[in-house]
Design a protein around this motif. Structure first.
Motif, PDB file in Angstrom:
ATOM      1  N   TYR A  15      -6.621  -3.926  -6.073  1.00 44.44           N
ATOM      2  CA  TYR A  15      -6.959  -2.501  -6.044  1.00 44.44           C
ATOM      3  C   TYR A  15      -6.654  -1.850  -7.396  1.00 44.44           C
ATOM      4  N   SER A  61      -9.254  -2.773  -9.890  1.00 47.70           N
ATOM      5  CA  SER A  61     -10.534  -2.097  -9.662  1.00 47.70           C
ATOM      6  C   SER A  61     -10.502  -0.656 -10.145  1.00 47.70           C
ATOM      7  N   LYS A  62      -9.313  -0.045 -10.179  1.00 43.15           N
ATOM      8  CA  LYS A  62      -9.166   1.354 -10.601  1.00 43.15           C
ATOM      9  C   LYS A  62      -8.701   1.471 -12.050  1.00 43.15           C
ATOM     10  N   VAL A 106      -1.458   7.142  -6.517  1.00 41.54           N
ATOM     11  CA  VAL A 106      -2.124   5.838  -6.501  1.00 41.54           C
ATOM     12  C   VAL A 106      -1.768   5.086  -5.219  1.00 41.54           C
ATOM     13  N   ARG A 166      -3.652   6.485  -2.257  1.00 40.93           N
ATOM     14  CA  ARG A 166      -5.052   6.076  -2.242  1.00 40.93           C
ATOM     15  C   ARG A 166      -5.198   4.614  -1.848  1.00 40.93           C
ATOM     16  N   HIS A 216      -7.087   3.211   1.336  1.00 45.42           N
ATOM     17  CA  HIS A 216      -8.180   2.254   1.080  1.00 45.42           C
ATOM     18  C   HIS A 216      -8.170   1.105   2.096  1.00 45.42           C
TER      19      HIS A 216
END
Length: 360
Positions: free
Chosen positions: A54, A57-58, A69, A72, A76
């Protein structure tokens, strides 16, 4: 893969850990030094893999993670997530006949259960505590995140279990299933499956404990058989097998393959069709097959190996066994964990409700 993180771990887990930052790899070395079980280490590796995938990807570095973070990330994976696993494939070369190995990636969609969410939070919490302790990070973003989060309601569900009659139907389903097969070339499959179900119902062992059993886990003492179970935290417990379970295990051992078993799996008690050690997933699939064959009621249709553990606990307490004894059999570190089963079999409560007939 030429590089190996630890020879104590399966190759698939090595591949995951080697992708992590060096400081995170040190966390796993600490776990190995603390003699954590392979399954516990694997669970941490899977959880961290989701987290680092993750972050990648960010475009977020580990040292830049903050409560936002984290929020999120947990959102997710709230309702499910895709997990990538590495599987070693063995294929025979059509020309030379040589067995060749290669790794392939497989993706699985997983539901995120309540217990799964709690475990992932605990995993990430442990990681950040370690990183602060080793001075890689100055602050723990997980603490800030949890302080700002609403606490989830602590909903306690009653454990799902089989009645004695349903447990008998499950055992009988093994024979029923194979009686329907036109070919019975693999009789040892039948004996193996029956032995595994009997061990679950006789000892209440966890599925990770069952697949970890070796041939030398069985101890014979005159007319009785005991089995040594390696539980959580490396704690051993010795459990006596009742006559039915002992006979079932001996029937399997008489049929267990001895040839064409890879060297690293020769000591494993339970083997799969490839003659390698049974996996947790393999055991779960086998159990589901017999649950369908037994045509159990909806309540029992989702029976898993862990719910057979619930079944033993409930049957023992219903039979008047001491709570401390049941705790020792199951290998619970706290008696509070065992006490949840008393809510299921509280005969005094049932009797009080039955006596309402006299008043109404």
């Amino acid at each position: 893969m030429s590089e190996i993180f630890s020879r104590r771990l399966p190759e698939s887990i090595n591949r995951i850990i080697l992708r992590f930052p060096e400081d995170v790899q040190e966390f796993f070395l600490e776990m190995i030094s603390a003699d954590r079980s392979k399954q516990t280490i694997a669970n941490y590796a899977y959880d961290f893999s989701l987290f680092f995938d993750y972050l990648e990807s960010k475009g977020v570095a580990l040292e830049d993670v903050d409560p936002k973070v984290l929020k999120r990330f947990f959102r997710h994976i709230e309702n499910g997530y895709e997990r990538t696993v590495h599987v070693k494939i063995h294929k025979k070369d059509p020309v030379t006949g040589e067995i060749q190995e290669h790794w392939t990636e497989r993706k699985h969609y997983r539901e995120n259960s309540r217990a799964g969410k709690q475990r992932k939070r605990a995993s990430i919490r442990s990681l950040f505590r370690y990183l602060v302790k080793t001075h890689f990070l100055a602050r723990d973003p997980m603490e800030e995140y949890e302080d700002a989060s609403l606490r989830a309601r602590n909903l306690k569900k009653m454990p799902v279990f089989l009645t004695q009659e349903e447990a008998m139907r499950l055992i009988q389903a093994v024979s029923q299933y194979y009686e329907k097969q036109k070919r019975r070339r693999h009789r040892w499959y039948e004996e193996r499956d029956r032995a595994m179900i009997l061990l679950f119902l006789n000892t209440g062992m966890r599925v990770s404990e069952l697949v970890g059993l070796n041939l030398n886990s069985i101890q014979s003492d005159r007319d009785s058989l005991h089995i040594i179970v390696l539980g959580k935290g490396g704690k051993e417990r010795m459990l006596k097998l009742n006559r039915t379970a002992a006979e079932g295990l001996q029937a399997y051992l008489s049929q267990r393959p001895r040839e064409h078993v890879p060297a690293e799996h020769q000591h494993a008690l339970f083997l799969n069709k490839n003659r390698t050690r049974m996996s947790r997933k393999g055991v779960g699939e086998i159990l589901r097959k017999y649950v369908r064959e037994a045509n159990l009621p909806p309540k029992a249709a989702s029976i898993s190996p862990h719910k057979l553990r619930h079944t033993l606990a409930t049957l023992l307490l219903s039979n008047g066994e001491n709570l401390r004894v049941v705790q020792e059999i199951l290998g619970h570190s706290s008696i509070q964990t065992t006490q949840i089963y008393t809510h299921v079999i509280n005969s005094e409560k049932d009797g009080a409700l039955d006596r309402l007939n006299e008043l109404m």
